[in-house]
Design a protein around this motif. Sequence first.
Motif, PDB file in Angstrom:
ATOM      1  N   ILE A  55     -19.321   1.210   7.077  1.00 47.37           N
ATOM      2  CA  ILE A  55     -20.124   0.202   6.386  1.00 47.37           C
ATOM      3  C   ILE A  55     -21.469   0.109   7.102  1.00 47.37           C
ATOM      4  O   ILE A  55     -21.528  -0.215   8.290  1.00 47.37           O
ATOM      5  CB  ILE A  55     -19.411  -1.167   6.387  1.00 47.37           C
ATOM      6  CG1 ILE A  55     -18.043  -1.052   5.701  1.00 47.37           C
ATOM      7  CG2 ILE A  55     -20.270  -2.225   5.701  1.00 47.37           C
ATOM      8  CD1 ILE A  55     -17.175  -2.290   5.845  1.00 47.37           C
ATOM      9  N   GLU A 110     -21.061  -7.010  10.360  1.00 43.63           N
ATOM     10  CA  GLU A 110     -20.803  -5.627   9.988  1.00 43.63           C
ATOM     11  C   GLU A 110     -20.047  -4.901  11.100  1.00 43.63           C
ATOM     12  O   GLU A 110     -19.156  -4.083  10.834  1.00 43.63           O
ATOM     13  CB  GLU A 110     -22.136  -4.934   9.700  1.00 43.63           C
ATOM     14  CG  GLU A 110     -22.026  -3.601   8.977  1.00 43.63           C
ATOM     15  CD  GLU A 110     -23.407  -3.026   8.667  1.00 43.63           C
ATOM     16  OE1 GLU A 110     -23.723  -2.869   7.486  1.00 43.63           O
ATOM     17  OE2 GLU A 110     -24.155  -2.735   9.632  1.00 43.63           O
ATOM     18  N   LEU A 113     -16.490  -5.746  10.737  1.00 41.76           N
ATOM     19  CA  LEU A 113     -15.858  -5.030   9.635  1.00 41.76           C
ATOM     20  C   LEU A 113     -15.620  -3.570   9.974  1.00 41.76           C
ATOM     21  O   LEU A 113     -14.692  -2.935   9.444  1.00 41.76           O
ATOM     22  CB  LEU A 113     -16.716  -5.139   8.373  1.00 41.76           C
ATOM     23  CG  LEU A 113     -16.919  -6.556   7.817  1.00 41.76           C
ATOM     24  CD1 LEU A 113     -17.774  -6.518   6.560  1.00 41.76           C
ATOM     25  CD2 LEU A 113     -15.576  -7.235   7.533  1.00 41.76           C
ATOM     26  N   SER A 157     -11.189  -9.402  -1.020  1.00 38.54           N
ATOM     27  CA  SER A 157     -11.521  -8.004  -0.733  1.00 38.54           C
ATOM     28  C   SER A 157     -10.727  -7.623   0.506  1.00 38.54           C
ATOM     29  O   SER A 157      -9.881  -8.400   0.979  1.00 38.54           O
ATOM     30  CB  SER A 157     -13.027  -7.853  -0.476  1.00 38.54           C
ATOM     31  OG  SER A 157     -13.401  -8.566   0.704  1.00 38.54           O
ATOM     32  N   VAL A 159     -11.680  -7.887   3.305  1.00 39.60           N
ATOM     33  CA  VAL A 159     -12.000  -8.911   4.309  1.00 39.60           C
ATOM     34  C   VAL A 159     -10.814  -9.846   4.512  1.00 39.60           C
ATOM     35  O   VAL A 159     -10.624 -10.413   5.590  1.00 39.60           O
ATOM     36  CB  VAL A 159     -13.263  -9.696   3.895  1.00 39.60           C
ATOM     37  CG1 VAL A 159     -13.504 -10.893   4.811  1.00 39.60           C
ATOM     38  CG2 VAL A 159     -14.484  -8.771   3.904  1.00 39.60           C
ATOM     39  N   SER A 185      -9.414  -0.663  -1.314  1.00 41.84           N
ATOM     40  CA  SER A 185     -10.156  -1.533  -2.223  1.00 41.84           C
ATOM     41  C   SER A 185      -9.798  -1.128  -3.648  1.00 41.84           C
ATOM     42  O   SER A 185      -9.847   0.056  -3.994  1.00 41.84           O
ATOM     43  CB  SER A 185     -11.668  -1.382  -2.011  1.00 41.84           C
ATOM     44  OG  SER A 185     -12.049  -1.807  -0.718  1.00 41.84           O
ATOM     45  N   GLY A 190     -15.654  -3.954  -4.090  1.00 43.84           N
ATOM     46  CA  GLY A 190     -16.160  -3.555  -2.782  1.00 43.84           C
ATOM     47  C   GLY A 190     -16.617  -2.112  -2.750  1.00 43.84           C
ATOM     48  O   GLY A 190     -17.447  -1.681  -3.553  1.00 43.84           O
ATOM     49  N   PHE A 191     -16.028  -1.347  -1.847  1.00 41.16           N
ATOM     50  CA  PHE A 191     -16.509   0.008  -1.576  1.00 41.16           C
ATOM     51  C   PHE A 191     -15.787   1.089  -2.373  1.00 41.16           C
ATOM     52  O   PHE A 191     -16.049   2.273  -2.169  1.00 41.16           O
ATOM     53  CB  PHE A 191     -16.414   0.292  -0.072  1.00 41.16           C
ATOM     54  CG  PHE A 191     -17.191  -0.698   0.756  1.00 41.16           C
ATOM     55  CD1 PHE A 191     -18.579  -0.601   0.854  1.00 41.16           C
ATOM     56  CD2 PHE A 191     -16.561  -1.760   1.401  1.00 41.16           C
ATOM     57  CE1 PHE A 191     -19.307  -1.525   1.590  1.00 41.16           C
ATOM     58  CE2 PHE A 191     -17.271  -2.689   2.143  1.00 41.16           C
ATOM     59  CZ  PHE A 191     -18.660  -2.572   2.235  1.00 41.16           C
ATOM     60  N   ASP A 359     -18.747 -13.129   4.760  1.00 41.69           N
ATOM     61  CA  ASP A 359     -18.455 -11.695   4.840  1.00 41.69           C
ATOM     62  C   ASP A 359     -17.967 -11.190   3.483  1.00 41.69           C
ATOM     63  O   ASP A 359     -18.408 -10.144   2.981  1.00 41.69           O
ATOM     64  CB  ASP A 359     -17.357 -11.410   5.876  1.00 41.69           C
ATOM     65  CG  ASP A 359     -17.794 -11.641   7.313  1.00 41.69           C
ATOM     66  OD1 ASP A 359     -19.014 -11.755   7.548  1.00 41.69           O
ATOM     67  OD2 ASP A 359     -16.912 -11.709   8.192  1.00 41.69           O
ATOM     68  N   ASN A 360     -17.043 -11.923   2.914  1.00 44.82           N
ATOM     69  CA  ASN A 360     -16.461 -11.538   1.633  1.00 44.82           C
ATOM     70  C   ASN A 360     -17.510 -11.545   0.527  1.00 44.82           C
ATOM     71  O   ASN A 360     -17.596 -10.617  -0.288  1.00 44.82           O
ATOM     72  CB  ASN A 360     -15.312 -12.491   1.294  1.00 44.82           C
ATOM     73  CG  ASN A 360     -14.603 -12.116   0.016  1.00 44.82           C
ATOM     74  OD1 ASN A 360     -13.958 -11.073  -0.078  1.00 44.82           O
ATOM     75  ND2 ASN A 360     -14.721 -12.969  -0.994  1.00 44.82           N
ATOM     76  N   VAL A 363     -19.823  -8.557   0.865  1.00 39.88           N
ATOM     77  CA  VAL A 363     -19.233  -7.301   0.383  1.00 39.88           C
ATOM     78  C   VAL A 363     -19.485  -7.169  -1.114  1.00 39.88           C
ATOM     79  O   VAL A 363     -19.893  -6.107  -1.604  1.00 39.88           O
ATOM     80  CB  VAL A 363     -17.730  -7.242   0.714  1.00 39.88           C
ATOM     81  CG1 VAL A 363     -17.049  -6.109  -0.067  1.00 39.88           C
ATOM     82  CG2 VAL A 363     -17.520  -7.026   2.213  1.00 39.88           C
ATOM     83  N   THR A 367     -22.457  -4.381  -2.432  1.00 42.31           N
ATOM     84  CA  THR A 367     -21.904  -3.290  -3.238  1.00 42.31           C
ATOM     85  C   THR A 367     -22.196  -3.478  -4.721  1.00 42.31           C
ATOM     86  O   THR A 367     -21.971  -2.551  -5.516  1.00 42.31           O
ATOM     87  CB  THR A 367     -20.385  -3.172  -3.043  1.00 42.31           C
ATOM     88  OG1 THR A 367     -19.760  -4.410  -3.440  1.00 42.31           O
ATOM     89  CG2 THR A 367     -20.036  -2.867  -1.592  1.00 42.31           C
TER      90      THR A 367
END
Length: 461
Positions: A55, A110, A113, A157, A159, A185, A190-191, A359-360, A363, A367
């Motif tokens: 990330i 980050e 994460l 997520s 997270v 995910s 997310g990713f 954080d969530n 994300v 993204t």
Amino acid sequence: MPTKLYITTIVVAGLAYMAAIRFMRIPPVPTLDLDPWWGPGEPHAEDTSIRPFRIDIAEKDMDSLKVRLDLPLRITSPLEGANFTYGMNQTTLQTIVHYWKNSYDWKQREKRLNQYSHFKTQIEGLDIHFMRVVPQLHENQKVKVLPLLMVHGWPGSIVEFYNILPLLTTPQDGSSVVFDVICPSIPGFGFSQSSVKQGLGQLQTAQIFLKLMKRLGFQKFYVQGGDWGTLVVSLMATMYPENILGVHVNFIMARTPGSMAKMLLGSVLPTGLVMDAKDENRLYPLGELFARMLRESGYMHIQATKPDTIGAGLNQSPVGLAAYILEKFSTWTHKANPHLPDGGLLQEDFPISLDEMLDNICVYWYTGTITTSMRYYAENTAQSEALGIIERIPCVVPAGLSSFPQELLDMPKHLVAHKFHNIVYYAEHSEGGHFAAMEQPRSLARDIHQFVMTVERGKNV
């Protein structure tokens, strides 16, 4: 008995019997396309390699967020005494946005994460992201390492799992097992790449995640989830029992004809006849339960019908995105939170830190996946017939259930037993809500350890 009444009784009884036979008969598992292509362009040979991923949000994207957060807030003053009963209290939102702008440090977050290893691999035309945490054991630590797939929900997520992962991947007192944890995910979250075609729902996610685990070398493994994760892993356990060693969920629900009939009958018949007296306050009076579900599920109807409309607004405004997601974190962690001025979010004893919630949100923001994550509701609604059929197929693999009192819907054990036919572990907790892995990581981790040890002991008998 008069002839007409007698004949009517016979007819009604016959119809009831035929209906019961129809709904209680176990249907076959619906067939899926085993090799669909959800990515852009025409199907082609997949890159089956497992590629490391990190990330690393670009400076220009962080600058863009800062510019948007620096815009003057157009705040609507809340109604006197409304607190969170009308949704996100905008005075509270103002405080949170100020913190986000001036105190929250994405680059530091980050690093948190990235403390675990992330990867991507192509499955069915999509780059599927997952996090994997392999236990690091000393020679003298005699524990059994077992694979565990954990699936998140919405508006969560990966997270969600950071607080619980250390408790699952290191030896714990009283446990003889430890886990090699894989946290993917969901496609469009997310990713993980989102589908460019219609039709990718829970069923398709279950197949993708089975392929992921097989690609990692796991033919048999445990699964765990809450929210969408509960539904996905329950599908996996129902459709692929030969691959699933056990299924654990912390969002307890079943929609079989038997469980629904019992729930309705228990609301009108005397206490203890259908429903254990100790369980009645979890469901009854049904009017209050349905009222709460209606109050808390408005988002679901929008996302199941017109996700792209609301997604357009949320994807443009980080403040709007935060309001939409944080309101769920408030209300879904405790039923009393709507009656607090800050929805509980700013209270010292709120079970999830503001940094973790941001954080969530970040994300989703970085993204750009809030719209694609909400489409998941529309895709699953379109598959309601197939999902209804699978709901009537018993899940026979060992099951573990963790009940948390502030959960949106928490069905008693004997109701979900109509779906899970082999419940080997059940635990009721005194506190905790929808985001159990974040709110009560120790309790949930303990349950997962105990559940898996129960299954493993049963295999060795």
